[in-house]
Design an enzyme around this catalytic site. Structure first.
Site, PDB file in Angstrom:
ATOM      1  N   ASP A 282       0.880  -1.175   0.000  1.00  0.00           N
ATOM      2  CA  ASP A 282       0.000   0.000   0.000  1.00  0.00           C
ATOM      3  C   ASP A 282       0.914   1.220   0.000  1.00  0.00           C
ATOM      4  O   ASP A 282       2.125   1.108   0.215  1.00  0.00           O
ATOM      5  CB  ASP A 282      -0.892  -0.022   1.260  1.00  0.00           C
ATOM      6  N   SER A 283       0.319   2.399  -0.173  1.00  0.00           N
ATOM      7  CA  SER A 283       1.113   3.625  -0.111  1.00  0.00           C
ATOM      8  C   SER A 283       1.589   3.901   1.313  1.00  0.00           C
ATOM      9  O   SER A 283       2.487   4.703   1.519  1.00  0.00           O
ATOM     10  CB  SER A 283       0.261   4.795  -0.588  1.00  0.00           C
TER      11      SER A 283
ATOM     12  N   CYS B 159      -4.526  -1.560  -1.818  1.00  0.00           N
ATOM     13  CA  CYS B 159      -4.705  -0.125  -2.033  1.00  0.00           C
ATOM     14  C   CYS B 159      -5.691   0.061  -3.175  1.00  0.00           C
ATOM     15  O   CYS B 159      -5.489  -0.494  -4.265  1.00  0.00           O
ATOM     16  CB  CYS B 159      -3.355   0.498  -2.384  1.00  0.00           C
TER      17      CYS B 159
ATOM     18  N   GLU C 297      -2.561   8.310   8.595  1.00  0.00           N
ATOM     19  CA  GLU C 297      -1.101   8.124   8.691  1.00  0.00           C
ATOM     20  C   GLU C 297      -0.564   8.793   9.960  1.00  0.00           C
ATOM     21  O   GLU C 297       0.372   8.312  10.579  1.00  0.00           O
ATOM     22  CB  GLU C 297      -0.389   8.719   7.459  1.00  0.00           C
TER      23      GLU C 297
ATOM     24  N   CYS D 277     -10.976   2.950   0.305  1.00  0.00           N
ATOM     25  CA  CYS D 277      -9.562   3.233   0.547  1.00  0.00           C
ATOM     26  C   CYS D 277      -9.207   2.401   1.768  1.00  0.00           C
ATOM     27  O   CYS D 277      -9.962   2.399   2.754  1.00  0.00           O
ATOM     28  CB  CYS D 277      -9.354   4.720   0.832  1.00  0.00           C
TER      29      CYS D 277
HETATM   30  N1  DGL Z   1      -4.824   3.033   1.065  1.00  0.00           N
HETATM   31  C1  DGL Z   1      -4.782   3.707  -0.217  1.00  0.00           C
HETATM   32  C2  DGL Z   1      -6.054   3.392  -0.994  1.00  0.00           C
HETATM   33  O1  DGL Z   1      -6.701   2.398  -0.684  1.00  0.00           O
HETATM   34  C3  DGL Z   1      -4.489   5.153  -0.007  1.00  0.00           C
HETATM   35  C4  DGL Z   1      -3.934   5.797  -1.204  1.00  0.00           C
HETATM   36  C5  DGL Z   1      -3.166   7.054  -0.975  1.00  0.00           C
HETATM   37  O2  DGL Z   1      -2.001   6.955  -0.647  1.00  0.00           O
HETATM   38  O3  DGL Z   1      -3.701   8.141  -1.216  1.00  0.00           O
HETATM   39  O4  DGL Z   1      -6.416   4.060  -1.933  1.00  0.00           O
END
Ligand code: DGL
Length: 261
Positions: A6-7, A69, A148, A180
């Site tokens: 994920d990010s 993600c 975060e 998300c």
């Molecule tokens: N958890 C990511 C998602 O499901 C977040 C993406 C982001 O970094 O903006 O879209």
């Protein structure tokens, strides 16, 4: 070994579900904290980061990739699959399917990052599954940084959630997809602001079932003994806040290593 990325921290909500569903499997997680958020980046950048992340996980021994993600699932699923020719799972399909199953009046809301909402992928997927459905979508770009930062129970977060979901509330949706993987961390406040009549859909359990179904049929699945699977976590930038929020999501502390991509 299952590689999950994920990010940032949000994909750990998927890891939690995977560990429940596949307790004997080793999981390696990468949170790309140096480059988060992905949701405000272009498709080209999201694809490039996703290929980097996948390559890292494969080098570490992953044989199956779970894109935990929604933003990456919206833009880079095909690119990752085509480039690496390994089993890859994404979160949009399972989330949309679950929403369609749970919705009573076919009025479905979706919240996600700006990129996910702009892609229109949830609307397309839901309408394919349930052509009569009405879908309302809202981008919530401030929620990823709040998660975060670990701002889960702050009044400021509740205010921002309320503002974002107000338009969906006025449309009288009966189901809301948390589009998300960061958002399940805020599910309590989202449910409170949305009202008890709206069903929240978190795709983590649904994707874990799909991965479980696939792995059960493979050699990797049959070879797993009764051992407890390991969880190895990497981040691309400072781990301090990540460690705290990870504890909140997984319910225990874990060592976090630095990944040089
Ligand atoms: N958890 C990511 C998602 O499901 C977040 C993406 C982001 O970094 O903006 O879209």
């Amino acid at each position: 070994m299952i590689g999950v990325f994920d990010s940032g921290i949000g994909g750990l909500t998927v890891v939690r579900a995977l560990r429940e569903r596949l307790p004997g499997h080793d999981i390696i997680y990468l949170g790309d904290t140096a480059r988060t958020p992905y949701g405000s980046k272009s498709a080209e950048t999201i694809i490039r980061y996703s290929l980097n992340n996948t390559e890292f996980l494969l080098k570490k021994g992953a044989r199956t990739i779970v894109i935990a993600c929604n933003t990456v699932s919206s833009y880079a699923f095909d690119a990752v699959r085509e480039q690496f020719k390994i089993p890859v799972f994404e979160v949009i399909g399972p989330g949309a399917q679950l929403a369609v199953e749970r919705s009573r009046r076919s009025r479905i809301g979706v919240i996600g990052t700006r990129a996910t909402i702009a892609s229109g992928v949830y609307e397309q997927t839901i309408k394919r599954l349930l052509p009569g459905a009405t879908v309302y979508a809202a981008a919530c770009p401030l929620l990823v940084p709040l998660v975060e930062e670990g701002w889960i129970n702050k009044p400021e977060t509740a205010m921002i959630v309320r503002k974002y979901i107000h338009p969906l509330k006025t449309r009288q949706i009966d189901t809301l997809i948390l589009g998300c993987t960061h958002y399940p961390v805020l599910s309590e406040v989202i449910q409170r602001k949305m009202g008890p009549q709206v069903v929240l859909v978190d795709s983590a359990r649904a994707i874990a079932d799909r991965v479980g179904g696939h792995i059960g049929k493979t050699l990797e699945g049959t070879a797993v003994a009764e051992k407890k699977g390991s969880l190895t976590v990497y981040v691309t930038d400072v781990a301090e806040q990540f460690r705290k929020t990870a504890h909140l999501i997984l319910g225990h502390c874990l060592p976090i290593q630095h990944a040089d991509l």
